[in-house]
Motif scaffolding. Sequence first.
Motif, short mmCIF file in Angstrom:
data_model
loop_
_atom_site.label_atom_id
_atom_site.label_comp_id
_atom_site.label_asym_id
_atom_site.label_seq_id
_atom_site.Cartn_x
_atom_site.Cartn_y
_atom_site.Cartn_z
N LEU A 1 39.56 31.29 50.20
CA LEU A 1 40.05 32.72 49.72
C LEU A 1 41.56 32.68 48.89
N SER A 2 42.32 32.20 49.28
CA SER A 2 43.51 31.91 48.44
C SER A 2 43.18 31.29 47.15
N LEU A 3 42.48 30.49 46.99
CA LEU A 3 42.13 29.75 45.73
C LEU A 3 41.39 30.84 44.95
N GLY A 4 40.34 31.49 45.44
CA GLY A 4 39.82 32.58 44.70
C GLY A 4 40.67 33.65 44.28
N LEU A 5 41.52 34.09 45.07
CA LEU A 5 42.78 34.99 44.55
C LEU A 5 43.39 34.43 43.41
N VAL A 6 43.86 33.34 43.18
CA VAL A 6 44.61 32.66 42.38
C VAL A 6 43.84 32.53 41.02
N ILE A 7 42.68 32.21 41.16
CA ILE A 7 41.71 32.09 40.17
C ILE A 7 41.33 33.37 39.41
N GLY A 8 41.13 34.47 40.28
CA GLY A 8 40.53 35.75 40.06
C GLY A 8 41.77 36.42 39.38
N VAL A 9 43.02 36.45 39.75
CA VAL A 9 44.15 37.03 39.23
C VAL A 9 44.70 36.16 38.08
N GLY A 10 45.00 34.81 38.26
CA GLY A 10 45.74 34.08 37.44
C GLY A 10 45.02 33.73 36.24
N TYR A 11 43.72 33.60 36.05
CA TYR A 11 42.73 33.19 35.05
C TYR A 11 42.03 34.36 34.57
N LEU A 12 40.94 34.81 35.40
CA LEU A 12 40.02 35.86 35.23
C LEU A 12 40.75 37.20 34.68
N LEU A 13 41.50 37.82 35.43
CA LEU A 13 42.03 39.17 35.04
C LEU A 13 43.18 38.84 33.75
N ALA A 14 43.68 37.92 34.02
CA ALA A 14 44.71 37.25 32.73
C ALA A 14 44.06 37.30 31.61
N MET A 15 43.03 36.56 31.56
CA MET A 15 41.97 36.17 30.29
C MET A 15 41.38 37.60 29.93
N MET B 1 42.74 40.60 30.08
CA MET B 1 43.65 41.17 29.34
C MET B 1 43.86 40.77 27.99
N THR B 2 44.03 39.15 28.02
CA THR B 2 44.35 38.56 26.80
C THR B 2 43.28 39.00 25.70
N ILE B 3 42.06 39.00 26.11
CA ILE B 3 40.89 39.24 25.29
C ILE B 3 40.94 40.61 24.72
N ALA B 4 41.11 41.71 25.54
CA ALA B 4 41.24 43.05 25.22
C ALA B 4 42.53 43.30 24.62
N PRO C 1 40.28 49.79 22.11
CA PRO C 1 41.25 50.92 22.12
C PRO C 1 42.05 50.89 23.60
N ARG C 2 41.44 50.64 24.42
CA ARG C 2 42.15 50.82 25.79
C ARG C 2 42.16 49.53 26.37
N PRO C 3 42.99 48.72 26.10
CA PRO C 3 43.06 47.33 26.78
C PRO C 3 43.25 47.23 28.38
N PHE D 1 42.84 49.88 30.33
CA PHE D 1 41.75 50.57 31.17
C PHE D 1 40.43 49.58 31.22
N TYR D 2 40.35 49.11 30.04
CA TYR D 2 39.24 47.91 30.25
C TYR D 2 39.39 46.86 30.91
N THR D 3 40.87 46.26 31.29
CA THR D 3 41.00 45.46 32.28
C THR D 3 40.85 45.95 33.40
N MET D 4 41.26 47.16 33.80
CA MET D 4 41.18 47.99 35.16
C MET D 4 39.66 48.16 35.47
N VAL D 5 38.76 48.27 34.40
CA VAL D 5 37.45 48.47 34.74
C VAL D 5 36.97 47.17 35.17
N ASN D 6 37.16 46.15 34.55
CA ASN D 6 36.79 44.55 34.93
C ASN D 6 37.34 44.16 36.11
N ALA D 7 38.51 44.41 36.36
CA ALA D 7 39.29 43.61 37.33
C ALA D 7 38.45 43.53 38.70
N PRO D 8 38.05 44.77 39.37
CA PRO D 8 37.27 44.47 40.59
C PRO D 8 36.14 43.41 40.57
#
Length: 139
Positions: free
Chosen positions: A86-100, A102-105, A111-113, A115-122
Amino acid sequence: MIFSAFAQISLWGILAAAAFGFVFGGLYFGALVPRYYAIALGREALPAARPDALTILGPFLCNVVMIVTTAAIMRMIGIASLADALSLGLVIGVGYLLAMCMTIAINPNFPRPFFYTMVNAPYFLISSLMTTVLLFLLQ
């Protein structure tokens, strides 16, 4: 050592995580957030696009690549408990997937990077956590 980790990956874990990601992605983006996703992309006034083979299979195949990579990382670092998974899943989820995400958006085509990240984050966070759990339980 690095590439030998790929030989130790459980096919059942990969299949279970891929199936979860496919079903959860379909429910999440198809039923839970399509309106918010359209708003995040500035497409709320346009008719909903019909999914085609690329928009269905493309993310699935990319997800399989991420799952295999996560499974190899879990082997390389010696994940030995569900808490570690679970710790690794959290690190990958936040550290790579959410950050990427946001970077893409953050570009003029989104137009709403934030908001786009917030929609995709969960989706990204839950998928990452479930991937590591399933890989751990089915190793």
